[in-house]
Design an enzyme around this catalytic site. Structure first.
Site, short mmCIF file in Angstrom:
data_model
loop_
_atom_site.label_atom_id
_atom_site.label_comp_id
_atom_site.label_asym_id
_atom_site.label_seq_id
_atom_site.Cartn_x
_atom_site.Cartn_y
_atom_site.Cartn_z
NE ARG A 82 6.03 -10.29 -7.13
CZ ARG A 82 5.53 -9.15 -6.65
NH1 ARG A 82 5.80 -8.01 -7.24
NH2 ARG A 82 4.75 -9.16 -5.58
CD1 TRP B 248 -0.46 -2.17 -0.77
CD2 TRP B 248 -2.12 -2.78 -2.11
NE1 TRP B 248 -0.45 -3.55 -0.86
CE2 TRP B 248 -1.48 -3.95 -1.68
CE3 TRP B 248 -3.23 -2.91 -2.96
CZ2 TRP B 248 -1.85 -5.22 -2.07
CZ3 TRP B 248 -3.63 -4.17 -3.34
CH2 TRP B 248 -2.94 -5.31 -2.90
CE1 TYR C 288 1.46 -5.52 -5.30
CE2 TYR C 288 1.84 -4.40 -7.39
CZ TYR C 288 2.32 -5.13 -6.32
OH TYR C 288 3.65 -5.45 -6.25
CG ASP D 280 7.06 -5.37 -0.37
OD1 ASP D 280 7.01 -4.15 -0.10
OD2 ASP D 280 6.08 -5.98 -0.81
N GLY E 231 7.37 -0.42 2.94
CA GLY E 231 7.03 -0.35 1.52
C GLY E 231 8.07 -0.94 0.60
CD GLN F 256 1.88 0.01 1.89
OE1 GLN F 256 1.01 0.74 1.42
NE2 GLN F 256 2.53 -0.87 1.15
CG ASP G 72 0.42 1.73 -3.86
OD1 ASP G 72 0.84 1.48 -4.99
OD2 ASP G 72 0.82 1.14 -2.84
CD GLU H 73 5.20 -3.19 -9.17
OE1 GLU H 73 5.07 -3.39 -7.95
OE2 GLU H 73 5.03 -4.07 -10.02
#
Length: 473
Positions: free
Chosen positions: A243, A69, A65, A210, A208, A148, A72, A439
């Site tokens: 993913r 964002w 990324y 996804d 957020g 977001q 974030d 993450e």
């Protein structure tokens, strides 16, 4: 990171950073506030934020990324305030500088120095300065066209409380309060698509989370873009098993392209995907309370915000609370029905003050019951452990995330549930360290997944390590 490499990097950072940066890195030299182990963790978290700082804001990850964002940056500011209140203010102000004239805060602010090939969808896909012109997109800054979760006002208030003198000296609250009010006005005006008083999201990226299973039914109605029509840079930095699938990604691209072709105009766009998300609206409520606190600090009327927070809370409970399942549900506005899936989004409303007692007790029971009590203990899975779509490693379909667990920990403390909050805090700090500030983690094994040295993981680690004595909203 090996100690010798970390030491060399720390010295290098000190030599390169300007005066403000040196004040940030001074944390690395402070004596241990409690235990040496806490200082080691604090140093590691601080180093992640220093490494990910671009000069005006912080990237979530140097690999996956590479831009700024929206939510974030809000979480990052909450952690940065413990290193430098000024830098935390700058984090939020740099994001607000890209706000659209209609009030929306875009979910990505693109760094023009980064190649388009580094991330998709890139600026040439969103075309914000051209396609979003009538909706008020900035002419000089390229952004995405979606939003977001609105955690920004909460972040701004916490940043102010960390160093009120610095905040007042720089006029921080007078600058951000009108912009944050416009942001909420946008959500409560143009995004009240269901007519029930809650803000709707019009793309799975907006809440957020996804590719949560909560979006599956709605997404099945979307004709995906062909794989040949887009390029997935995310697969260069993450395993495909972690993913979203190509099919889901094609649907995301289709929804974003349709919104772009409508000029990002909520008044005329025809939304094939529109849902009311409990987490998104819970954060809006908390941020309305934060706006009320800011107004009071500035000797301005705050009643509008307290009244809106009250109306939103009633709407959240009336429209999204499932008393039998003891969780908040997503509502699909296509058929105006609740979605059957249980996700962490339905637990995050714990962060809302003044909830009815039966809701608080119900959420507590669900959090500690079989649906969300993970084998590793503490961190909260993103999806029902017993659900048919559970996947321990795939993005938002099971992994435990640090930011959502931080919100739930805060919510438990809001309602006096200190034992449960302490359990999450202990697990959070242990897993952040063991995973290399990952993450997210596999809730079954605790293995770190996704990007490492992730900014919001590091930032919220700093927050949980600090003495958080701010008054409740």
């Amino acid at each position: 990171m090996p100690p010798d490499r970390g030491s060399r990097r720390s010295s290098l950072l000190r030599s390169r950073l300007p005066q403000e940066g040196r004040r940030v890195t001074s944390l690395l030299d402070r004596p241990a506030p409690t235990a040496p182990a806490d200082l080691t963790l604090r140093r590691g978290a601080a180093r992640v934020l220093i490494d990910n700082w671009t000069g005006v804001s912080t990237v979530p990850s140097r690999t996956l990324y590479p831009h700024q964002w929206s939510w974030d940056s809000a979480f990052i500011a909450i952690g940065l305030r413990h290193l430098s209140a000024r830098r935390a203010q700058q984090e939020l102000e740099s994001l607000l500088n890209a706000q659209w004239a209609d009030g929306r805060i875009p979910h990505i602010v693109f760094n023009p120095a980064v190649a388009h090939s580094a991330y998709f969808p890139s600026p040439d896909f969103w075309q914000s300065s051209h396609a979003g012109r009538k909706s008020g997109a900035p002419a000089a800054t390229e952004t995405s066209g979606i939003v977001q979760p609105p955690v920004h006002a909460l972040a701004a208030w916490l940043v102010h409380l960390t160093d009120p003198a610095e905040s007042r000296r720089r006029g921080f609250l007078p600058r951000v309060l009108p912009r944050l009010t416009a942001w909420h006005d946008y959500l409560l005006g143009r995004r009240d698509l269901g007519g029930g008083g809650l803000a709707a999201v019009v793309h799975p990226w907006e809440p957020g989370m996804d590719n949560s299973p909560c979006w599956d039914t709605a997404l099945h109605r979307i004709q995906p873009s062909a794989p040949s029509g887009f390029r997935r840079a995310d697969l260069h930095h993450g395993h495909p098993a972690d993913r979203p699938t190509d099919l889901d990604y094609g649907r995301y691209v289709r929804l974003a392209a349709d919104y772009r072709e409508a000029g990002y105009d909520d008044r005329t766009a025809r939304f094939a995907f529109a849902v009311e998300d409990p987490s998104f609206n819970a954060l809006l409520i908390v941020s309305e309370w934060a706006l009320a606190a800011m107004a009071q600090e500035l000797a301005m009327p705050g009643r509008r915000h307290t009244e809106r927070a009250g109306r939103l809370t009633r709407a959240l409970v009336d429209r999204l609370w499932d008393e039998e399942a003891r969780i908040f549900r997503v509502r699909d506005l296509h058929d105006d029905r609740p979605v059957a899936e249980r996700s962490v989004s339905g637990l995050i409303p714990l962060v809302v003050p003044h909830l009815p007692d039966q809701v608080i007790h119900g959420l507590r029971a669900t959090l500690t019951g079989p649906h969300f009590d993970a084998p590793t203990g503490g961190l909260v899975p993103s999806y029902d452990l017993t659900g048919p779509a559970f996947d321990a490693t795939r993005y938002w379909r099971g992994p435990a995330w640090f930011n959502t667990s931080w919100l739930i920990e805060r919510g438990l403390r809001t309602h006096g549930l200190a034992c449960e909050a302490d359990r999450i805090r202990t697990s959070f700090l242990g897993q952040a360290e063991q995973s290399g500030f990952a993450e997210y983690i596999d809730p079954s094994t605790g293995t770190g997944r996704g990007a490492q040295n992730f900014s919001w993981t590091a930032a919220l680690t700093l927050d949980l390590l600090s003495d958080r004595t701010e008054p409740p909203l």
